[in-house]
Design a protein around this motif. Sequence first.
Motif, PDB file in Angstrom:
ATOM      1  N   ALA A  58     -80.485  22.325   7.755  1.00 16.64           N
ATOM      2  CA  ALA A  58     -80.396  21.753   6.408  1.00 16.64           C
ATOM      3  C   ALA A  58     -81.139  20.420   6.329  1.00 16.64           C
ATOM      4  CB  ALA A  58     -78.930  21.583   6.014  1.00 16.64           C
ATOM      5  N   ILE A  59     -81.036  19.608   7.386  1.00 19.59           N
ATOM      6  CA  ILE A  59     -81.764  18.340   7.416  1.00 19.59           C
ATOM      7  C   ILE A  59     -83.271  18.586   7.419  1.00 19.59           C
ATOM      8  CG2 ILE A  59     -82.289  16.348   8.881  1.00 19.59           C
ATOM      9  CD1 ILE A  59     -79.327  16.458   9.820  1.00 19.59           C
ATOM     10  N   TYR A  60     -83.720  19.493   8.267  1.00 23.13           N
ATOM     11  CA  TYR A  60     -85.154  19.755   8.425  1.00 23.13           C
ATOM     12  C   TYR A  60     -85.791  20.389   7.188  1.00 23.13           C
ATOM     13  CZ  TYR A  60     -85.738  18.859  13.499  1.00 23.13           C
ATOM     14  OH  TYR A  60     -85.860  18.291  14.744  1.00 23.13           O
ATOM     15  N   THR A  61     -85.007  21.160   6.428  1.00 30.24           N
ATOM     16  CA  THR A  61     -85.599  21.896   5.293  1.00 30.24           C
ATOM     17  C   THR A  61     -85.245  21.330   3.927  1.00 30.24           C
ATOM     18  OG1 THR A  61     -83.720  23.425   5.122  1.00 30.24           O
ATOM     19  CG2 THR A  61     -85.525  24.054   6.603  1.00 30.24           C
ATOM     20  N   GLY A  62     -84.158  20.555   3.831  1.00 32.74           N
ATOM     21  CA  GLY A  62     -83.700  20.105   2.519  1.00 32.74           C
ATOM     22  C   GLY A  62     -83.053  21.204   1.709  1.00 32.74           C
ATOM     23  N   LEU A  63     -82.638  22.280   2.395  1.00 32.55           N
ATOM     24  CA  LEU A  63     -82.088  23.458   1.717  1.00 32.55           C
ATOM     25  C   LEU A  63     -80.736  23.846   2.298  1.00 32.55           C
ATOM     26  CD1 LEU A  63     -85.378  25.555   1.737  1.00 32.55           C
ATOM     27  CD2 LEU A  63     -84.209  24.759  -0.342  1.00 32.55           C
ATOM     28  N   HIS A  64     -79.876  24.389   1.414  1.00 35.08           N
ATOM     29  CA  HIS A  64     -78.614  24.943   1.898  1.00 35.08           C
ATOM     30  C   HIS A  64     -78.890  26.109   2.845  1.00 35.08           C
ATOM     31  CE1 HIS A  64     -75.633  22.656  -0.322  1.00 35.08           C
ATOM     32  NE2 HIS A  64     -76.395  22.728  -1.403  1.00 35.08           N
ATOM     33  N   ASN A  65     -77.928  26.388   3.701  1.00 35.52           N
ATOM     34  CA  ASN A  65     -78.173  27.340   4.783  1.00 35.52           C
ATOM     35  C   ASN A  65     -78.231  28.786   4.338  1.00 35.52           C
ATOM     36  OD1 ASN A  65     -76.768  24.777   5.929  1.00 35.52           O
ATOM     37  ND2 ASN A  65     -77.940  25.657   7.606  1.00 35.52           N
ATOM     38  N   TYR A  98     -93.045  21.543  -4.695  1.00 30.26           N
ATOM     39  CA  TYR A  98     -92.220  22.118  -3.636  1.00 30.26           C
ATOM     40  C   TYR A  98     -90.950  21.291  -3.435  1.00 30.26           C
ATOM     41  CZ  TYR A  98     -90.583  23.874   0.812  1.00 30.26           C
ATOM     42  OH  TYR A  98     -89.774  24.401   1.797  1.00 30.26           O
ATOM     43  N   LEU A  99     -91.077  19.980  -3.357  1.00 25.48           N
ATOM     44  CA  LEU A  99     -89.912  19.124  -3.117  1.00 25.48           C
ATOM     45  C   LEU A  99     -88.915  19.208  -4.267  1.00 25.48           C
ATOM     46  CD1 LEU A  99     -91.654  15.991  -1.550  1.00 25.48           C
ATOM     47  CD2 LEU A  99     -90.355  17.764  -0.365  1.00 25.48           C
ATOM     48  N   GLN A 100     -89.407  19.391  -5.484  1.00 24.91           N
ATOM     49  CA  GLN A 100     -88.505  19.530  -6.625  1.00 24.91           C
ATOM     50  C   GLN A 100     -87.662  20.797  -6.533  1.00 24.91           C
ATOM     51  OE1 GLN A 100     -87.748  17.489  -9.272  1.00 24.91           O
ATOM     52  NE2 GLN A 100     -88.920  15.952  -8.149  1.00 24.91           N
ATOM     53  N   SER A 101     -88.133  21.785  -5.779  1.00 22.71           N
ATOM     54  CA  SER A 101     -87.391  23.045  -5.650  1.00 22.71           C
ATOM     55  C   SER A 101     -86.298  22.984  -4.597  1.00 22.71           C
ATOM     56  CB  SER A 101     -88.368  24.183  -5.305  1.00 22.71           C
ATOM     57  OG  SER A 101     -88.814  24.090  -3.958  1.00 22.71           O
ATOM     58  N   LEU A 102     -86.227  21.896  -3.838  1.00 18.73           N
ATOM     59  CA  LEU A 102     -85.246  21.795  -2.765  1.00 18.73           C
ATOM     60  C   LEU A 102     -83.851  21.489  -3.309  1.00 18.73           C
ATOM     61  CD1 LEU A 102     -87.252  19.708  -0.121  1.00 18.73           C
ATOM     62  CD2 LEU A 102     -87.091  22.200  -0.350  1.00 18.73           C
ATOM     63  N   ASP A 103     -82.846  21.726  -2.479  1.00 16.82           N
ATOM     64  CA  ASP A 103     -81.479  21.347  -2.833  1.00 16.82           C
ATOM     65  C   ASP A 103     -81.260  19.854  -2.629  1.00 16.82           C
ATOM     66  OD1 ASP A 103     -80.767  24.049  -3.374  1.00 16.82           O
ATOM     67  OD2 ASP A 103     -80.572  24.402  -1.221  1.00 16.82           O
ATOM     68  N   GLY A 104     -81.955  19.278  -1.660  1.00 18.49           N
ATOM     69  CA  GLY A 104     -81.892  17.841  -1.457  1.00 18.49           C
ATOM     70  C   GLY A 104     -82.696  17.107  -2.515  1.00 18.49           C
ATOM     71  N   LYS A 105     -82.337  15.848  -2.745  1.00 20.91           N
ATOM     72  CA  LYS A 105     -83.053  15.012  -3.714  1.00 20.91           C
ATOM     73  C   LYS A 105     -83.317  13.656  -3.095  1.00 20.91           C
ATOM     74  CE  LYS A 105     -80.674  12.985  -7.000  1.00 20.91           C
ATOM     75  NZ  LYS A 105     -79.834  12.694  -8.186  1.00 20.91           N
ATOM     76  N   GLY A 125     -79.506  -3.080   7.548  1.00 22.86           N
ATOM     77  CA  GLY A 125     -80.001  -2.205   6.486  1.00 22.86           C
ATOM     78  C   GLY A 125     -78.906  -1.827   5.514  1.00 22.86           C
ATOM     79  N   ILE A 126     -78.917  -0.562   5.090  1.00 21.36           N
ATOM     80  CA  ILE A 126     -77.944  -0.055   4.121  1.00 21.36           C
ATOM     81  C   ILE A 126     -77.046   0.964   4.814  1.00 21.36           C
ATOM     82  CG2 ILE A 126     -77.590   1.125   1.915  1.00 21.36           C
ATOM     83  CD1 ILE A 126     -80.431   0.257   1.128  1.00 21.36           C
ATOM     84  N   TYR A 127     -75.743   0.767   4.695  1.00 19.90           N
ATOM     85  CA  TYR A 127     -74.786   1.773   5.175  1.00 19.90           C
ATOM     86  C   TYR A 127     -74.333   2.597   3.970  1.00 19.90           C
ATOM     87  CZ  TYR A 127     -71.098   4.260   7.478  1.00 19.90           C
ATOM     88  OH  TYR A 127     -70.330   5.279   7.998  1.00 19.90           O
ATOM     89  N   PHE A 128     -74.533   3.924   4.066  1.00 26.65           N
ATOM     90  CA  PHE A 128     -74.143   4.832   2.989  1.00 26.65           C
ATOM     91  C   PHE A 128     -72.731   5.358   3.267  1.00 26.65           C
ATOM     92  CE2 PHE A 128     -78.675   4.578   2.634  1.00 26.65           C
ATOM     93  CZ  PHE A 128     -78.911   4.664   1.271  1.00 26.65           C
ATOM     94  N   GLU A 129     -71.788   4.957   2.413  1.00 25.18           N
ATOM     95  CA  GLU A 129     -70.372   5.229   2.662  1.00 25.18           C
ATOM     96  C   GLU A 129     -69.963   6.655   2.320  1.00 25.18           C
ATOM     97  OE1 GLU A 129     -68.813   1.990   0.252  1.00 25.18           O
ATOM     98  OE2 GLU A 129     -68.326   0.904   2.107  1.00 25.18           O
ATOM     99  N   ASN A 130     -70.763   7.337   1.523  1.00 25.35           N
ATOM    100  CA  ASN A 130     -70.445   8.713   1.119  1.00 25.35           C
ATOM    101  C   ASN A 130     -71.603   9.631   1.475  1.00 25.35           C
ATOM    102  OD1 ASN A 130     -67.772   8.756  -0.149  1.00 25.35           O
ATOM    103  ND2 ASN A 130     -68.667   7.310  -1.606  1.00 25.35           N
ATOM    104  N   ALA A 131     -71.857   9.762   2.776  1.00 32.66           N
ATOM    105  CA  ALA A 131     -72.933  10.615   3.275  1.00 32.66           C
ATOM    106  C   ALA A 131     -72.320  11.828   3.971  1.00 32.66           C
ATOM    107  CB  ALA A 131     -73.822   9.846   4.243  1.00 32.66           C
ATOM    108  N   PHE A 132     -72.937  12.987   3.766  1.00 32.96           N
ATOM    109  CA  PHE A 132     -72.368  14.242   4.264  1.00 32.96           C
ATOM    110  C   PHE A 132     -73.466  15.134   4.827  1.00 32.96           C
ATOM    111  CE2 PHE A 132     -69.739  12.485   0.991  1.00 32.96           C
ATOM    112  CZ  PHE A 132     -68.447  12.603   1.498  1.00 32.96           C
ATOM    113  N   VAL A 133     -73.073  15.974   5.765  1.00 31.77           N
ATOM    114  CA  VAL A 133     -73.987  16.990   6.280  1.00 31.77           C
ATOM    115  C   VAL A 133     -73.893  18.223   5.390  1.00 31.77           C
ATOM    116  CG1 VAL A 133     -73.792  16.119   8.625  1.00 31.77           C
ATOM    117  CG2 VAL A 133     -72.266  17.958   7.880  1.00 31.77           C
ATOM    118  N   GLY A 134     -74.849  19.147   5.550  1.00 32.02           N
ATOM    119  CA  GLY A 134     -74.846  20.344   4.713  1.00 32.02           C
ATOM    120  C   GLY A 134     -73.941  21.438   5.244  1.00 32.02           C
ATOM    121  N   TYR A 135     -73.789  21.491   6.573  1.00 29.28           N
ATOM    122  CA  TYR A 135     -73.052  22.583   7.214  1.00 29.28           C
ATOM    123  C   TYR A 135     -72.496  22.011   8.515  1.00 29.28           C
ATOM    124  CZ  TYR A 135     -72.338  27.589   8.490  1.00 29.28           C
ATOM    125  OH  TYR A 135     -71.821  28.828   8.807  1.00 29.28           O
ATOM    126  N   PRO A 136     -71.189  22.148   8.801  1.00 28.84           N
ATOM    127  CA  PRO A 136     -70.576  21.383   9.884  1.00 28.84           C
ATOM    128  C   PRO A 136     -70.647  22.014  11.271  1.00 28.84           C
ATOM    129  CG  PRO A 136     -68.869  22.517   8.651  1.00 28.84           C
ATOM    130  CD  PRO A 136     -70.168  22.827   7.966  1.00 28.84           C
TER     131      PRO A 136
END
Length: 475
Positions: free
Chosen positions: A55-62, A313-320, A36-47
């Motif tokens: 953050a993954i489940y909601t698409g929102l900053h904590n 609703y999805l447009q209001s999220l921090d994730g895109k 598949g595709i390996y994303f070289e610049n992928a990050f979590v929202g909170y470590p």
Amino acid sequence: MPNILFILAEDQGAHLSYLGTPGLQTPNLDRLARSGIYFENAFVGYPVCSASKAAIYTGLHNHTNGILNNTHNFHKPASAVTNAERGLRLAQTNRINDRFVTLTELLDANGYYQGVTHKLHVLPNEKFPYDEFHRTDTAQMDDFLRRASELQRPFFLMVNIPYSHRPYPNSDKEPIRVQPSKVEIPEFLPDTPEVRKDWAEYLAGIEKMDAVAGTALQKLKASGHADDTIVIYMSDHGPTFQHGKMTLYDLGLRTPFVVAGPGIPAGQRCDELISGMDIMPTLEDWIESRCDCEMKLPADSIAAKSGRSLDEYLQSLDGKSFAELLANPDAEGGHEYIVNEISNRGPLPNDGIQERSVFDGRWKLIYRENVEQAWRQVNADTREKKPWGNRTYGETLRVKDKFPRQYEILAEMDPQNLQGTVRRLELYDLHNDPDEMRDLSGSPKYANERSRLIEALKDWKEQTADESIRLSTFP
């Protein structure tokens, strides 16, 4: 609708043999990356675990979704949570806000049969209506896939794999394949035999995790669903070393990230900036494109009752959504900046140290307020030899005279015990300094980069309504 297999490793940095990590062999995840595709610049929202998952489940900053730092792990249906468990202080204060929709709720409302393995570690359970909670990694996976097929429902299965989380395999008690002499120690750790042993054991944990991921992928293939399932693999954050878990350095935030499945080109790499918060909007886009259908919000959600559509609703999220990148990894569909946060005293508001970072793919600014508190959240596995097997913390103390810079980094991470000085501002050029050892924030030569990232952080503060930082004065 396409099925979804989500493989989530715990406490694993971007370390794979696919990436050339010295001493490591991960044949199953390497094979997945090549498919598949390996994303070289992928990050979590909170470590840290719970907050990253939130953050993954909601698409929102904590600071928005409500979970900051770890919360309780009630790995069971909401109906099985006791009143005593619900009454615990952390269960009431460190939980996802009711007004937000989780990925689990969204998929449930759209007919998915869902399962989760090992641990949930987010609250409240009502917002995670899984049909099955598995205690083991993959032992119940065959039955889960069979039931989903019998019900003629698409499935979502989150396979949480804990083996890259401390305690790692103890090479004093069991042989490991990884040789300490073959590993490469990051510059921020003292290069001693004991630290090499610790890093080798961490890599051995990844190899154990890779074997479980391989089993999950084999079971998926045996079920006959490999050709109609999108597979996502990532980690919740980096490992428990200095500059790792519960820090805003690259080791703590950068995650391995693979997406593979029908319609996704194989053998590709993408260097666009993406976040775990992007998963929910991406899946909505991808599902609708594959099934020519229109997904809907849960009817009983606050968002739906207020008259909002799912797209609104999805447009209001921090994730895109990065669905465009799944069709064409050379497209431009990522973020301009990745912004991360840490609230050291957890649920807001509080008077603890607030940390934020902003990264543009090369330059990273780390900003902190309330540093005079000189107290940071240090997880037990980042410090303790027993029961967590952490060799590096104590070894860094022992060799502090020989490795003063590495000790300084440790003391800044744990100021309440080691009297370290916590800096308000740091600036790094990750192209030339990937281990983030040379702070350029005080250099006039890089004043433009510093100013640009400060302005980006100010914009983010306004866009996300982060009221816990002031961003008024800078050193």
